[in-house]
Design an enzyme around this catalytic site. Structure first.
Site: not given
Ligand code: GRF
Length: 198
Positions: A14, A94, A111, A149, A151-152, A182
């Site tokens: 990402n 976290i 996410h 605060e 999660v998600d 993503e």
């Molecule tokens: C991905 O599935 C992302 O959605 C989640 O962590 C996983 C790895 O992401 N948050 P990356 O390849 O390290 O960006």
């Protein structure tokens, strides 16, 4: 032009999508630093190749396992680098405390599901796609949201749907969700947020 700080824990695909879309999709922001909670994260190599400064801050080794100190150290680095917007790109640790307070409303996360499905404490990485396949959903996807605060739990900024296919394994589904969702909506959402549009 907003300064973007990216937090990673692993492969950094990402982060790579953000790097690759700078100047084309992302025009209102610039990645000024990367911070990883793991010294072995390949995302650090991606940052290096792109000439982006980076720092490793480990919750246990560097902060004695203390979440408050971990959050304070990350926040300190973000402020040192004059970061305006923090993006969690595969960041699995976290945190809370000073980072959440100082950057309230300015932390964005990706996410790998359509929140509110398959999210919350313990739902990350492959576990999300295993749960989607176990449930038998026909459509999943990815969500970009503001971090708070819960999660998600923060405000949803952008979502993109991905169809589940016959014979999908968690690994196959994860890859498709990354490629088709993503890596597309994270840069788009970061640009829209930096431009003040969402
Ligand atoms: C991905 O599935 C992302 O959605 C989640 O962590 C996983 C790895 O992401 N948050 P990356 O390849 O390290 O960006």
């Amino acid at each position: 032009m907003k300064n973007i700080g990216v937090l990673i824990s692993g492969g950094g695909t990402n982060l790579q999508a953000l790097i690759d879309k700078q100047g084309s999709v992302i025009k209102s922001g610039k990645i000024v630093c990367v911070c990883s909670n793991s010294a072995s994260a390949f995302g650090l190599e991606r940052a290096k190749r792109a000439g982006i400064p980076s720092k490793v801050i480990r919750k246990n080794a560097d902060c004695g396992g203390d979440t408050e100190e971990f959050s304070r150290r990350i926040c300190e680095y973000m402020k040192e680098m004059k970061v305006d917007v923090v993006v969690l790109a595969g960041f699995l640790a976290i945190f809370g405390g000073e980072l959440l307070r100082e950057y309230s409303g300015r932390i964005i996360n990706i996410h790998p599901s359509l929140i509110p499905s398959f999210c919350g404490k313990g739902m990350y990485g492959l576990k999300v796609h295993e749960a989607a396949l176990d449930y038998g959903v026909k459509v999943t996807g990815a969500t970009v949201h503001i971090v708070n605060e819960v999660v998600d739990g923060g405000k949803i900024l952008m979502q993109k749907a991905v169809y589940v296919k016959e014979g999908d394994t968690p690994e196959k589904l994860q890859r498709r969700v990354m490629e088709e969702a993503e890596w597309i909506i994270l840069p788009e959402a970061v640009e829209a947020f930096c431009a003040g549009k969402i």
